[in-house]
Design an enzyme around this catalytic site. Structure first.
Site, PDB file in Angstrom:
ATOM      1  N   SER A   8      -2.095  -1.087  10.710  1.00 58.88           N
ATOM      2  CA  SER A   8      -0.989  -1.676  10.200  1.00 58.88           C
ATOM      3  C   SER A   8      -1.217  -2.918  10.365  1.00 58.88           C
ATOM      4  CB  SER A   8      -0.317  -1.252   9.718  1.00 58.88           C
ATOM      5  OG  SER A   8       0.555  -0.971  10.675  1.00 58.88           O
ATOM      6  N   LYS A  26       5.977   9.495  15.856  1.00 56.51           N
ATOM      7  CA  LYS A  26       4.682   8.427  15.326  1.00 56.51           C
ATOM      8  C   LYS A  26       4.765   7.232  15.765  1.00 56.51           C
ATOM      9  CE  LYS A  26       3.204   6.443  11.350  1.00 56.51           C
ATOM     10  NZ  LYS A  26       4.114   6.130   9.902  1.00 56.51           N
ATOM     11  N   ASN A  71      -1.740   0.355  17.437  1.00 57.28           N
ATOM     12  CA  ASN A  71      -0.976  -1.087  17.127  1.00 57.28           C
ATOM     13  C   ASN A  71      -1.530  -2.175  17.826  1.00 57.28           C
ATOM     14  OD1 ASN A  71       0.275   1.561  14.911  1.00 57.28           O
ATOM     15  ND2 ASN A  71       0.291  -0.394  13.796  1.00 57.28           N
ATOM     16  N   ALA A 106       1.195  -1.414   0.207  1.00 56.11           N
ATOM     17  CA  ALA A 106       0.268  -0.104  -0.471  1.00 56.11           C
ATOM     18  C   ALA A 106       0.774   1.308   0.602  1.00 56.11           C
ATOM     19  CB  ALA A 106      -0.680   0.322   1.114  1.00 56.11           C
ATOM     20  N   ILE A 107       2.168   1.450   0.547  1.00 54.03           N
ATOM     21  CA  ILE A 107       2.557   2.527   0.776  1.00 54.03           C
ATOM     22  C   ILE A 107       3.402   2.392  -0.516  1.00 54.03           C
ATOM     23  CG2 ILE A 107       4.431   3.806   1.769  1.00 54.03           C
ATOM     24  CD1 ILE A 107       1.618   4.906   3.006  1.00 54.03           C
ATOM     25  N   GLY A 108       4.153   1.149  -0.450  1.00 55.83           N
ATOM     26  CA  GLY A 108       5.713   1.341  -1.120  1.00 55.83           C
ATOM     27  C   GLY A 108       4.656   1.797  -2.802  1.00 55.83           C
TER      28      GLY A 108
END
Length: 323
Positions: free
Chosen positions: A273, A204, A212, A10-12
């Site tokens: 995530s 972060k 998470n 998703a991010i990459g």
């Protein structure tokens, strides 16, 4: 600029699509139906900022690509030690590795200075296995503030945020950071080069270390966790303990817990995530989030009883998921 995205999830895939749109020579490394869809239809990005499609080269064989200027590492941190066969064909003497990971990175104490300079963090670099594959000298840190999900094979849903802060472990303003920042900005993303990225790492982490694991334990979204009184109190306590560890290591996050919670609440019904990985039956990336901070608490002598408790329970979940 030649860029390989190792772990184009998703991010990459989102970063690769943006860089390709800006004219970079981008190569996406993935597998399975996601790879097949990207080969067939490109990366389809659905975003409130405007949808677009990028037809970058996609493969499961890094040998097809050869050495690149940058490897954008989109793998989960718990895959780093085993990624040697995938990353080695992409490296030359000057290749930089942009490590877009949550939590404490394996290079954290590389050029850190002070009494802990060069110290290895066992929970993120067990026995030096990660450093053996990803030399800390190649590392450029990256803190991701974008929220994305794979809506389907080859389809990335961009929910919010476009900032990818980067920085050198030695705090220098390097040419490689500046060049990558400019390419990202040309692709429509924010990519500030931070003097000390460790402050961003802790900022972060303040959210990741609490939201998470609890999202996985409770199967809850960001909004649900923020709106549940008892859970919100646990999260606040975890954040407070995390700030104590950060401050013991000389980091100043510069944000209040209440403001951090408000930012998380604005994300809405986003699944972290870790929750996405749990639902997909994938290994949980918790060592770099929780275990690493507990280890750093031991190193600095900071008391973190709530972090230890949540770590113990979520670690059991991680082991059961892996089994």
């Amino acid at each position: 600029m030649k860029v390989a995205v190792l772990g184009a999830g998703a991010i990459g895939a989102y970063v690769g699509a943006a860089l390709h749109r800006a004219g970079a020579d981008v190569h996406l490394i993935a597998r399975g139906p996601h790879l097949a869809a990207m080969r067939r239809n490109g990366v389809q990005v659905l975003s409130p900022r405007g949808d677009f499609t990028a037809h970058a080269h996609a493969t499961d064989d890094p040998q097809e690509i050869g050495p690149v200027d940058y490897v954008f590492l989109g793998l989960k941190a718990n895959s780093y030690a085993a990624c040697g066969p995938l990353i080695e064909p992409l490296l030359n003497d000057t290749t930089a590795v942009i490590a877009a990971q949550n939590g404490i990175p394996w290079w954290y104490f590389h050029h850190h200075g002070g009494p802990h300079d060069g110290q290895r963090i066992e929970s993120v670099d067990p026995g030096g296995a990660v450093s053996a594959v990803l030399a800390p000298g190649r590392a450029v840190g990256c803190v991701v503030y974008a929220a994305t999900e794979l809506e389907g094979p080859g389809v990335v849903r961009h929910l919010e945020g476009t900032r990818f802060s980067i920085g050198e472990p030695d705090r220098s303003a390097s040419e490689r950071c500046q060049a990558f920042s400019e390419a990202m900005q040309a692709g429509g993303l924010k990519c500030p080069v931070e003097k000390d990225l460790r402050n961003d790492i802790w900022l972060k982490l303040l959210g990741n270390i609490s939201f998470n694991p609890i999202s996985a334990l409770a199967r809850a979204t960001m909004r649900q966790m923020c709106h549940h009184g008892g859970t919100r109190q646990v999260i606040e306590t975890m954040m407070r303990e995390t700030l104590d560890v950060a401050e013991a290591l000389g980091c100043d996050i510069g944000i209040s817990i209440e403001r951090r919670l408000a930012g998380a609440e604005r994300v809405g019904d986003h699944r972290t995530s870790t929750l996405q990985d749990l639902e997909a039956g994938k290994p949980l990336e918790l060592d770099v989030l929780l275990a690493a901070v507990v280890e750093l608490a031991d190193i600095t002598g900071v008391e973190v009883p709530t972090l230890r408790t949540v770590h113990a329970i979520s670690d059991l979940l991680a082991h059961r998921t892996a089994a």
